[in-house]
Design an enzyme around this catalytic site. Structure first.
Site, PDB file in Angstrom:
ATOM      1  N   GLU A   1      11.732  20.440  42.246  1.00 38.94           N
ATOM      2  CA  GLU A   1      11.347  19.078  42.573  1.00 38.94           C
ATOM      3  C   GLU A   1      12.606  18.368  43.051  1.00 38.94           C
ATOM      4  O   GLU A   1      13.697  18.576  42.493  1.00 38.94           O
ATOM      5  CB  GLU A   1      10.744  18.359  41.366  1.00 38.94           C
TER       6      GLU A   1
ATOM      7  N   ASP B   1       4.687  25.027  39.078  1.00 40.83           N
ATOM      8  CA  ASP B   1       4.553  25.467  40.471  1.00 40.83           C
ATOM      9  C   ASP B   1       5.097  26.876  40.663  1.00 40.83           C
ATOM     10  O   ASP B   1       4.541  27.665  41.434  1.00 40.83           O
ATOM     11  CB  ASP B   1       5.277  24.499  41.411  1.00 40.83           C
TER      12      ASP B   1
ATOM     13  N   ASP C   1      10.730  27.266  42.120  1.00 41.52           N
ATOM     14  CA  ASP C   1      10.246  26.006  42.658  1.00 41.52           C
ATOM     15  C   ASP C   1      11.172  24.880  42.212  1.00 41.52           C
ATOM     16  O   ASP C   1      11.703  24.902  41.097  1.00 41.52           O
ATOM     17  CB  ASP C   1       8.823  25.702  42.177  1.00 41.52           C
TER      18      ASP C   1
ATOM     19  N   HIS D   1       3.259  19.762  41.232  1.00 41.12           N
ATOM     20  CA  HIS D   1       4.480  18.958  41.363  1.00 41.12           C
ATOM     21  C   HIS D   1       5.304  18.878  40.088  1.00 41.12           C
ATOM     22  O   HIS D   1       5.965  17.878  39.843  1.00 41.12           O
ATOM     23  CB  HIS D   1       4.148  17.561  41.893  1.00 41.12           C
TER      24      HIS D   1
END
Length: 237
Positions: A15, A155, A13, A150
């Site tokens: 960001e 995540d 994952d 987030h």
């Protein structure tokens, strides 16, 4: 031939500063290496995007500029990430999104990054058609999976837990849906900003007495052109 469930994989994952891998940047990476249903290793780091974060990104992720100012750029962490993933299949919620950012960064550095993936969002859409929401956080709440939304590592862990839960409940009779698929994203290599572009950009900034939220030396040629076009459109030459 009986299909075997993928039990060895890396859940990934990211960001990012936005949703477009051609313009936006990675700001945090989280990945967990799973073997026989257990997390055996993890990879987590902040990534300096060489630009200021927008308010929406800060509010969504809880990440601010101070947390990133001393972080390495993607050029320093990309190869360690690719080495961590190795030959694994990728698992994630909207995994093509995360893959596309890593693929773009890899192409820019002449590295090979071709992967197969399993998308927990696609699985949820197929297997849970009656749920009102199939966002990762809502699915984790539905199944009682611990989750901090987030943030990249949390995540990644949640996506792995969701994959295993869906497999526990639905794999039998839906084997084909759980098979890895080749992840496809076309990316062209971008060249770094040129000396001539930097000189022109600095002249525009000085002439119009404005500042930008980017580190000019870290721009690509296309990014520099886009910024200069925006300045000219707003302020004139």
């Amino acid at each position: 031939m009986e299909k075997k469930m993928t039990e060895e994989y890396t859940a990934l994952d990211l960001e990012t500063t936005g949703l477009n891998p051609k313009k936006d940047k990675i700001i945090e990476i989280g990945a967990v290496k799973v073997r026989e249903g257990r997390i055996m290793d993890s990879f987590q780091c902040f990534v300096n995007p060489w630009r200021k974060l927008g308010e929406e990104t800060r509010l969504l992720t809880g990440i601010d500029d101070g947390m990133l100012q001393d972080a390495p750029g993607i050029e320093e962490v990309l190869e360690p990430l690719i080495d961590f993933i190795g030959e694994d299949v990728l698992v994630g919620h909207r995994i093509l999104f995360d893959y596309s950012f890593v693929k773009k960064a890899a192409v820019n550095r002449s590295l090979v990054f071709e992967k197969e993936g399993i998308d927990t969002l696609k699985l949820a859409r197929k297997l849970l058609p009656d749920l009102e929401s199939r966002k990762l956080g809502d699915l984790c709440n539905y199944y009682g999976i611990a989750h901090r939304a987030h943030r990249a590592l949390a995540d990644a862990e949640a996506s792995s837990g969701l994959y295993q839960k869906l497999a526990e409940l639905f794999y039998k009779g839906n084997e084909e849906a759980f098979m890895p698929r080749k992840l496809l994203f076309e990316a062209k290599k971008e060249m770094p900003v040129t000396k001539r572009q930097k000189e022109r950009l600095y002249k525009l900034l000085d002439r119009h007495r404005i500042t930008i939220e980017y580190q000019v030396d870290k721009l690509t040629k296309s990014e520099a052109d886009r910024i200069m076009d925006q300045i000219v459109a707003k302020y004139g030459r």
